[in-house]
Write an enzyme that holds these catalytic residues in place. Structure first.
Site, short mmCIF file in Angstrom:
data_model
loop_
_atom_site.label_atom_id
_atom_site.label_comp_id
_atom_site.label_asym_id
_atom_site.label_seq_id
_atom_site.Cartn_x
_atom_site.Cartn_y
_atom_site.Cartn_z
N PHE A 1 0.81 -1.22 0.00
CA PHE A 1 0.00 0.00 0.00
C PHE A 1 0.84 1.27 0.00
O PHE A 1 0.37 2.33 -0.39
CB PHE A 1 -0.94 0.01 1.23
N CYS B 1 9.47 1.94 3.32
CA CYS B 1 10.40 0.87 3.64
C CYS B 1 11.81 1.41 3.83
O CYS B 1 12.67 0.73 4.35
CB CYS B 1 10.40 -0.18 2.54
N GLU C 1 9.26 -4.00 13.08
CA GLU C 1 9.02 -2.96 12.06
C GLU C 1 7.67 -2.34 12.41
O GLU C 1 6.63 -2.99 12.31
CB GLU C 1 8.95 -3.55 10.65
#
Ligand code: NAD
Length: 516
Positions: free
Chosen positions: A169, A301, A401
């Site tokens: 996404f 990321c 994360e």
């Protein structure tokens, strides 16, 4: 624009309908799919919290339709000359460039990131299209004249056929564009499964391909979740999978698709560390930490989520980061704010849960994002920038994360301690070092076990002509995205040995051929 494409545009762009009755469906064989909706999902506007559209979630049969359309188109596209393919790519580049505001608006409306950031991701995606425009050069093989008497040898690279792309996404335009320009330039046909959370950018790009003259069926989009992904991973006519998403799903995708004999590149999650050495300019390092920690609400990321402050910079650095955070404006991405909402209410709640866990574990909560007063509607999925200090490596804010606007400062005593932490981390996507010491920076670039390294650059995303990808649990498979590795991934090699017969080649000889 063709009539079909026009009706698809009206159907999917959301420019005329803004409520949850807007249906986003697949793009198969050059047009919006007109089959009945089966399972559907809801797409939200994260800045209002309201449902913005429903998206079809493909069944295996609908995936099969898309793959069949791609298969039917693949041979013709492979046979299309490099010159013609390049012309289509150039046209696509121009159309995307002219339409980038429309794509950016769609991204902001469904993802929540601020408009300038959405525009930035389209621009980075366009770089890969520009790279792929050089396909004539990229696909050149080698030629050796006279490898034996009267015998020549040469190499060619050919497309795989139908290739699957499954994207996350957080970059609904850029991540698919890491792959499909190169795949299409190389002569493949694509089935893209974008994230079901923000599917509209992929539909706009599909329409733009049609406008650029790409033959129907070369680029297809199926929306969906696990059933659609599972069908792509197992489909016998899909030659390769390019996946980007969280590490558990990347691992699953890699294992499943390779067990079905496919070529796979599966890019996973990250926990990116920024090392600040004592000689660094702390003002510039603090700027970088804030930009890289909170841009796109940390949903990148390549976001920095851990700052390793090497003694004695900790107190001064935390103070400077805190000062800068006070000036950040969180709110609706269409209002010129610095940071938008998180993508869904569930994700916001998950990230907020880490704040509670960090406090319970004893980290010092310097800035609490739960107290944010957003410039946006009350129902938006808000969480402001958050800073933890004195984070320890056993805490979940360090180990996991988080994928949100949460920056953790870990105090370390030396360069060696910082390096050891980065290298012990299971992820290896990106890292940065801030220093004015060239020797230290050079040592870091050699010693760190991470795929993308920034030296005084906090988000070191490679340009399109280099390849993007991490190490360790940030990438399964051995091939990174775009650049020469992307060209390699989407083609396979063939070597031809050729001679033009004359009488001297006659005679019987059963021995293994050697040069003569
Ligand atoms: P995700 O793993 O939830 O979803 C990624 C894709 O997988 C989506 O298309 C989704 O529909 C599909 N999917 C989800 N669950 C699945 C399941 N159980 N089985 C099969 N398919 C499934 O990731 P996300 O939340 O969309 O994106 C964020 C993640 O992506 C973060 O972990 C981030 O680090 C990672 N990411 C990595 C990179 C990189 O280059 N390494 C780039 C961008 C994002």
């Amino acid at each position: 624009m063709s009539l079909e494409a026009e009706s698809a545009a009206a159907h999917t762009s959301g420019m005329t309908q803004t409520d949850a009755t807007r249906r986003i469906t697949h793009w198969i064989g050059g047009k919006a799919w007109d089959g009945p909706a089966g399972r559907t999902g809801t797409v939200y506007d994260p800045a209002t919290g309201r449902a913005a559209a429903t998206v079809d979630l493909a069944s295996a049969a609908e995936v099969d339709e898309a793959v069949a359309a791609a298969k039917a188109a693949a041979a013709g596209w492979q046979a299309t000359s490099l010159t013609r393919r390049t012309q289509v790519l150039f046209a696509f580049r121009e159309i995307v460039n002219a339409g980038k505001d429309e794509i950016a608006a769609a991204i902001t409306a469904e993802h929540g990131k601020v408009l300038s950031d959405s525009l930035g991701e389209v621009t980075r995606g366009l770089e890969v299209v520009e790279f792929a425009c050089g396909v004539g050069h990229l696909l050149k093989g080698g030629f050796s004249e006279g490898v034996s008497t009267g015998v020549d040898s040469y190499s060619i690279r050919q497309p795989l056929g139908v290739v699957g792309i499954i994207s996350p996404f957080n970059f609904p335009a850029m991540v698919p564009m890491w792959f499909f320009p190169v795949a299409i330039a190389a002569g493949n046909a694509v089935v893209l499964k974008p994230s079901e959370k923000d599917p509209s950018a992929a539909m706009l790009l599909a329409r733009m391909w049609a406008d650029a003259g790409l033959p129907d069926g070369v680029f297809n989009v199926v929306h969906g979740d696990k059933p659609a992904v599972d069908r792509l991973l197992a489909h016998p006519d899909v030659a390769s999978i390019s996946f980007v998403g969280s590490t558990p799903i990347a691992r699953y995708v890699f294992q499943t698709a390779t067990s079905h004999g496919k070529r796979v590149q599966a890019l996973g999650g990250a926990k990116n560390h920024m090392v600040v050495l004592p000689d660094a300019d702390l003002d510039l390092a603090a700027d970088a930490a804030v930009n890289a920690g909170f841009g796109s609400a940390g949903e990148r990321c390549m976001a920095i989520s851990v700052v390793l402050a090497v003694d004695p910079v900790g107190d001064a650095l935390v103070e400077k980061i805190t000062e800068r955070m006070a000036g950040l404006r969180t709110g609706d991405g269409r209002r010129g704010c610095d940071m938008g909402p998180l993508v869904t209410a569930a994700h916001r709640d998950k990230v907020a849960g880490y704040l509670q866990a960090g406090v319970a574990a004893g980290a010092e909560l310097v800035v609490d994002g739960r107290a944010v007063v957003p410039d946006g509607e009350a129902g938006g999925f808000w969480l402001g920038p958050t800073l933890f200090d004195h984070v320890e490596t056993g805490m979940s804010v360090y180990t996991d994360e988080i994928f949100g606007p949460v920056l953790s400062v870990v105090r370390v005593g030396s360069y060696d301690e910082a390096l050891a932490l980065v290298n012990a981390n299971p992820y290896g996507n990106g890292t940065a070092i801030f220093t004015n010491d060239g020797g230290a920076a050079r040592r870091y670039q050699a010693e760190v076990q991470v795929g993308m390294v920034g030296i005084n650059v906090p988000i070191p995303v490679p340009m399109a002509y280099y390849s993007f990808g991490g190490w360790k649990s940030s990438l399964f498979g051995d091939t990174h995205a775009h650049g020469s590795e992307g060209v390699h991934f989407f083609t396979r090699g063939k070597v031809v040995t050729s001679r033009w017969l004359d009488p001297s080649h006659g005679g019987i000889n059963l021995g293994f051929p050697t040069q003569s």
